[in-house]
Design a protein around this motif. Sequence first.
Motif, mmCIF file in Angstrom:
data_model
loop_
_atom_site.group_PDB
_atom_site.id
_atom_site.type_symbol
_atom_site.label_atom_id
_atom_site.label_comp_id
_atom_site.label_asym_id
_atom_site.label_seq_id
_atom_site.Cartn_x
_atom_site.Cartn_y
_atom_site.Cartn_z
ATOM 1 N N PHE A 166 0.820 -1.209 0.000
ATOM 2 C CA PHE A 166 0.000 0.000 0.000
ATOM 3 C C PHE A 166 0.856 1.263 0.000
ATOM 4 O O PHE A 166 1.894 1.317 0.670
ATOM 5 C CB PHE A 166 -0.928 -0.002 1.213
ATOM 6 N N TYR A 167 0.399 2.253 -0.770
ATOM 7 C CA TYR A 167 1.104 3.532 -0.893
ATOM 8 C C TYR A 167 0.065 4.638 -0.749
ATOM 9 O O TYR A 167 -0.985 4.570 -1.385
ATOM 10 C CB TYR A 167 1.756 3.661 -2.271
ATOM 11 N N VAL A 168 0.363 5.626 0.066
ATOM 12 C CA VAL A 168 -0.562 6.753 0.206
ATOM 13 C C VAL A 168 0.232 8.050 0.108
ATOM 14 O O VAL A 168 1.278 8.191 0.749
ATOM 15 C CB VAL A 168 -1.282 6.738 1.579
ATOM 16 N N ALA A 169 -0.244 8.981 -0.704
ATOM 17 C CA ALA A 169 0.433 10.275 -0.800
ATOM 18 C C ALA A 169 -0.603 11.384 -0.811
ATOM 19 O O ALA A 169 -1.584 11.327 -1.547
ATOM 20 C CB ALA A 169 1.294 10.350 -2.055
ATOM 21 N N GLY A 170 -0.380 12.357 0.032
ATOM 22 C CA GLY A 170 -1.290 13.494 0.092
ATOM 23 C C GLY A 170 -1.087 14.224 1.392
ATOM 24 O O GLY A 170 -0.070 14.046 2.068
ATOM 25 N N GLU A 171 -2.071 15.039 1.749
ATOM 26 C CA GLU A 171 -2.000 15.728 3.032
ATOM 27 C C GLU A 171 -2.376 14.745 4.136
ATOM 28 O O GLU A 171 -2.961 13.696 3.874
ATOM 29 C CB GLU A 171 -2.958 16.926 3.015
ATOM 30 N N GLU A 172 -2.086 15.141 5.376
ATOM 31 C CA GLU A 172 -2.413 14.254 6.494
ATOM 32 C C GLU A 172 -3.906 13.932 6.562
ATOM 33 O O GLU A 172 -4.293 12.856 6.996
ATOM 34 C CB GLU A 172 -1.943 14.859 7.818
ATOM 35 N N GLY A 173 -4.709 14.867 6.080
ATOM 36 C CA GLY A 173 -6.157 14.661 6.074
ATOM 37 C C GLY A 173 -6.574 13.520 5.158
ATOM 38 O O GLY A 173 -7.691 12.998 5.253
ATOM 39 N N LEU A 174 -5.690 13.114 4.251
ATOM 40 C CA LEU A 174 -5.950 11.933 3.416
ATOM 41 C C LEU A 174 -5.270 10.714 4.034
ATOM 42 O O LEU A 174 -5.880 9.642 4.167
ATOM 43 C CB LEU A 174 -5.382 12.129 2.006
ATOM 44 N N SER A 185 -0.199 20.807 1.572
ATOM 45 C CA SER A 185 -0.273 21.614 2.801
ATOM 46 C C SER A 185 0.130 20.812 4.034
ATOM 47 O O SER A 185 -0.048 19.605 4.103
ATOM 48 C CB SER A 185 -1.705 22.116 2.955
ATOM 49 N N LEU A 186 0.703 21.530 5.019
ATOM 50 C CA LEU A 186 1.056 20.890 6.286
ATOM 51 C C LEU A 186 -0.093 20.991 7.292
ATOM 52 O O LEU A 186 0.090 20.710 8.483
ATOM 53 C CB LEU A 186 2.302 21.552 6.889
ATOM 54 N N ALA A 187 -1.272 21.368 6.810
ATOM 55 C CA ALA A 187 -2.428 21.529 7.706
ATOM 56 C C ALA A 187 -2.635 20.276 8.544
ATOM 57 O O ALA A 187 -2.463 19.158 8.069
ATOM 58 C CB ALA A 187 -3.672 21.814 6.883
ATOM 59 N N ARG A 188 -2.981 20.487 9.813
ATOM 60 C CA ARG A 188 -3.149 19.352 10.716
ATOM 61 C C ARG A 188 -4.619 19.078 10.998
ATOM 62 O O ARG A 188 -5.442 19.985 10.949
ATOM 63 C CB ARG A 188 -2.458 19.652 12.053
ATOM 64 N N ARG A 189 -4.890 17.817 11.317
ATOM 65 C CA ARG A 189 -6.173 17.490 11.937
ATOM 66 C C ARG A 189 -5.895 17.575 13.420
ATOM 67 O O ARG A 189 -4.919 17.017 13.908
ATOM 68 C CB ARG A 189 -6.603 16.065 11.631
ATOM 69 N N VAL A 190 -6.766 18.278 14.147
ATOM 70 C CA VAL A 190 -6.524 18.453 15.582
ATOM 71 C C VAL A 190 -7.703 17.894 16.368
ATOM 72 O O VAL A 190 -8.865 18.181 16.065
ATOM 73 C CB VAL A 190 -6.293 19.947 15.910
ATOM 74 N N PHE A 191 -7.365 17.086 17.331
ATOM 75 C CA PHE A 191 -8.367 16.473 18.195
ATOM 76 C C PHE A 191 -8.466 17.301 19.465
ATOM 77 O O PHE A 191 -7.484 17.455 20.189
ATOM 78 C CB PHE A 191 -7.929 15.044 18.524
ATOM 79 N N CYS A 192 -9.629 17.886 19.712
ATOM 80 C CA CYS A 192 -9.817 18.665 20.936
ATOM 81 C C CYS A 192 -10.049 17.682 22.080
ATOM 82 O O CYS A 192 -11.017 16.934 22.079
ATOM 83 C CB CYS A 192 -11.015 19.605 20.793
ATOM 84 N N GLU A 219 -10.640 19.885 11.327
ATOM 85 C CA GLU A 219 -9.888 19.632 10.100
ATOM 86 C C GLU A 219 -9.133 20.887 9.674
ATOM 87 O O GLU A 219 -9.525 22.000 10.034
ATOM 88 C CB GLU A 219 -10.834 19.223 8.955
ATOM 89 N N ASN A 220 -8.096 20.676 8.860
ATOM 90 C CA ASN A 220 -7.413 21.794 8.199
ATOM 91 C C ASN A 220 -6.966 22.907 9.122
ATOM 92 O O ASN A 220 -7.242 24.077 8.877
ATOM 93 C CB ASN A 220 -8.335 22.408 7.137
ATOM 94 N N VAL A 221 -6.283 22.555 10.160
ATOM 95 C CA VAL A 221 -5.812 23.569 11.105
ATOM 96 C C VAL A 221 -4.458 24.100 10.638
ATOM 97 O O VAL A 221 -3.514 23.327 10.447
ATOM 98 C CB VAL A 221 -5.717 22.973 12.526
ATOM 99 N N HIS A 222 -4.387 25.407 10.416
ATOM 100 C CA HIS A 222 -3.131 26.019 9.963
ATOM 101 C C HIS A 222 -2.423 26.758 11.086
ATOM 102 O O HIS A 222 -1.255 27.057 10.987
ATOM 103 C CB HIS A 222 -3.403 27.017 8.825
#
Lengths: 317, 200
Positions: free
Chosen positions: B102-110, B135-142, B150-153
């Motif tokens: 398996f190979y995955v490429a994309g943002e962390e949200g993918l 993008s380096l945007a993060r998913r953030v768990f409160c 999603e998409n936290v910059h």
Amino acid sequence: MSALKVKVTAVEEVAEHIKHFSLAALDGKPLPYFSGGSHVVVSMDINGRTHRNAYSLMGPTSDNSQYQIAVRKQEKSRGGSVFMHENVTPGTELEISMPTNLFAIHRLAKKHILVAGGIGITPFLSQITDLNRIGHDYELHYAYRSAEHAAFREQIEALCGDKAFFYPENETGRLNITELLSKQPLGSHVYVCGPDPMVNGLELIAKQLGWPSTAVHSEKFLAPASGEPFTVSLLQSNTEVVIPGDLSMLEAMEEAGVDAPFLCRGGACGRCEVEVVECDGELVHHDDYLSDAERVAANKILPCVSRANCSRMVINL
Amino acid sequence: MERGYSIKTKPIYGTLVWQENATHHFLVVAGEGGKALLKLFQQMVPKQATTIFYLAEDDASKKYADTVQKMTGETITICDSLESLLDSVKTALENCYMGTQFYVAGEEGLIWPVAKTLSEFGVDDRNVFKEQTGSLARRVFCVHCETINENVHHDIHQCGTCGLNLIVRDHFSRHWGAYMGFMVDGETPGEIPAAQEVYP
Ligand code: FES
């Protein structure tokens, strides 16, 4: 090493050259519980020498009143299995180590494929009781030479039902490992225990078929190789031990009273690793533990199975 | 930031390379991840079968898919939402065997939703090759209201659900596929440092 004192309560010949021993604690108390795939190291006193062999606990894992082991009489035995066959009878007292598990099932697997060759069936017998209890999907593939060698077949049929497949080599030919590993569902893990060529063959085929190494588990109980004698000088204990041709480094050191660490005694776990400070010849590695880089660096050895072609070696122990 | 200090759970991503022993290659990419896909096929077009899923939310990112398609003749399944992508991936996984790489490429949200789906099918995460692109945007768990942003910059980020001001940590949960966000003014209420765009 903490030890358990046990007494042999029953001995039964279950197949050609294979005997089954039941062991109970000498003090009549329950033995420690163990998980499927565990083994114990049995110490035997052979003509004043302590000899230690590792044997898998066959289970069931729910029974801690007795331990079950099976021993195959090795043609080229260095004494241990012959001693178990010829000198150990009901009533014999033995010392065994606490159970250790280097061959546990992977609990996150979706399916377990167990592959046994000959006496390599033993660790699977306890694994199966675990698998039945937790209700995981599994298959057992058991290869042996011919019907007379099919130890525990009835017990396996009763435990596994249609999950067990038998391959008497003289009737069905060799188990086809490529076929076996080609169409397994995602999340499968394979476990193999048996003679070296079978284990090595399966590992190679799994790799060639793109199986991740994390999904391939194996157990071999290597007997230490014999070789030429040499002298080991122990830096910390400040003593010298002559390693005879027919004893492993670990055994010879134990005999000389050195308290050296060990766990599997089969070159698998790395527990016995020591630093080689100096060696006037070359190290001969027989383990499955050191990486290629470590072998090239030649400054570590696993004394339970490996030795050297040298006259003198200095180790940090 | 303290020098010489890192958080062990923070994922480190590599560059995609073929696992040449695999009997089947399964690739999932999104957006800029198409470039990683292209680079991979420029290394080599593998002998074995490939299955490719492409999440293209805009036309610009589709161009990589077109190029790979032209270059290799491989069929690429293009999806327009993460949801439909994951559904198609699941269906395809039903027909995969051990030996699939398996190979995955994309943002962390993918990457992490795909990794989670794969792990539900028993695929070991160490066996999923991942490349972070775009993008380096993060998913953030409160950690207070237990929801995902999603998409936290920015670090400090105001939680979209409970409104608390969160400091974004490097502590990463593979289960949630997200970084942990903690209330920043727990000890001195109202003292909120200025937010900075650190995950562009
Ligand atoms: S005791 Fe396990 S490798 Fe030597």
